[in-house]
Design a protein around this motif. Structure first.
Motif, mmCIF file in Angstrom:
data_model
loop_
_atom_site.group_PDB
_atom_site.id
_atom_site.type_symbol
_atom_site.label_atom_id
_atom_site.label_comp_id
_atom_site.label_asym_id
_atom_site.label_seq_id
_atom_site.Cartn_x
_atom_site.Cartn_y
_atom_site.Cartn_z
ATOM 1 N N LEU A 1 0.912 -1.260 0.004
ATOM 2 C CA LEU A 1 -0.009 -0.134 -0.003
ATOM 3 C C LEU A 1 0.696 1.350 0.067
ATOM 4 C CD1 LEU A 1 -3.130 0.512 0.443
ATOM 5 C CD2 LEU A 1 -2.430 1.471 2.760
ATOM 6 N N CYS A 2 1.883 1.577 0.905
ATOM 7 C CA CYS A 2 2.770 2.305 0.935
ATOM 8 C C CYS A 2 3.456 2.676 -0.455
ATOM 9 C CB CYS A 2 3.915 2.250 2.021
ATOM 10 S SG CYS A 2 2.756 2.406 3.775
ATOM 11 N N ASN A 3 4.006 1.618 -1.014
ATOM 12 C CA ASN A 3 4.762 1.673 -2.394
ATOM 13 C C ASN A 3 3.828 2.078 -3.305
ATOM 14 O OD1 ASN A 3 7.199 0.672 -1.355
ATOM 15 N ND2 ASN A 3 6.885 -1.443 -1.715
ATOM 16 N N GLU A 4 2.473 1.815 -3.382
ATOM 17 C CA GLU A 4 1.586 2.342 -4.436
ATOM 18 C C GLU A 4 1.601 3.883 -4.013
ATOM 19 O OE1 GLU A 4 -0.818 -1.958 -5.107
ATOM 20 O OE2 GLU A 4 -1.858 -0.153 -3.590
ATOM 21 N N ALA A 5 1.161 3.918 -2.734
ATOM 22 C CA ALA A 5 1.053 5.469 -2.554
ATOM 23 C C ALA A 5 1.977 6.373 -2.857
ATOM 24 C CB ALA A 5 0.773 5.520 -0.764
ATOM 25 N N LYS A 6 3.333 5.896 -2.779
ATOM 26 C CA LYS A 6 4.348 6.915 -3.289
ATOM 27 C C LYS A 6 4.607 6.751 -4.746
ATOM 28 C CE LYS A 6 7.543 4.196 -0.727
ATOM 29 N NZ LYS A 6 8.522 3.579 -0.018
#
Length: 225
Positions: free
Chosen positions: A25-30
């Motif tokens: 999720l964090c990687n997608e958000a970045k």
């Protein structure tokens, strides 16, 4: 990207959410430059470490999803989340107190959350109304109290109630709070069309677990958010 990405809270609040899913999720958000990730409190530290070198904020939920925790418990939970790196807090209104007509308790709780901003001036506080359970009059009353208390956003839904964001409720919330505070639409926002309709109705933040689909091809998935 259309710019909608910058007002999306990329959300993962399933009971079965794993560390690997939070990292994804964090990687997608970045990658897609979302406004924040919205994750369970136990994953705040992990998300904070994953997003340390980015502009994506860490958002978590407080008193979630039913809202009937004592205010002191919610504030304790909020302070712990802040200490672990949370920059935005979405807390659930005590709906039972509202149904009892105890607006003083609702107001006091809002004021206690707003007080957290004294030590953390960049902190964003959102109150979740769970509009599917409220009358139009109750939505208006709560929005007025939130505006008076200094809450940053009023939010439609947890995604775990009997319904999510509706155009009518978002319009009513925006009409009530004016332009001074934010309106977050969440629950059932799965496509770019859904998001655009909510923005037109007055939302300036979108909570969804389908942020990637919204900004990269309109793909819709089954989800509470």
């Amino acid at each position: 990207m259309s710019g909608i990405n910058r007002i999306i809270d990329h959300t993962l609040l399933m009971a079965t959410a794993t560390s690997a899913q939070v990292i994804q999720l964090c990687n997608e958000a970045k990658e897609y430059q979302f406004a924040s990730v919205c994750i369970p409190p136990n994953y705040v530290s992990l998300a904070s470490s994953q997003l340390a070198e980015s502009d994506v904020k860490v958002c978590t939920v407080i008193g979630f999803p039913l809202g009937y925790n004592n205010t002191s418990v919610k504030i304790f939970e909020a302070k712990k989340a802040i200490a672990e790196g949370a920059e935005e807090l979405d807390y659930v209104l005590n709906i039972a107190q509202l149904k009892n007509g105890n607006f003083e308790a609702i107001e006091v709780e809002m004021q206690e959350f707003a007080e957290l901003k004294k030590d953390h001036p960049d902190l964003i506080i959102k109150v979740i109304l769970e509009t599917c359970y409220l009358t139009k009059e109750e939505i208006v009353q709560v929005c007025r109290l939130a505006k008076q208390a200094g809450i940053d956003f009023v939010k439609t839904s947890t995604g775990f109630g009997t319904g999510g964001a509706t155009i009518e409720d978002v319009q009513l919330m925006r009409q009530t709070v004016g332009t001074k505070i934010g309106v977050k639409a969440s629950g059932g926002v799965r496509t770019i069309k859904d998001a655009e309709v909510m923005i037109k109705a007055g939302a300036n933040r979108i909570g969804t677990s389908n942020g990637v689909g919204i900004v990269s091809g309109n793909r819709s998935v089954e989800s509470n958010y």
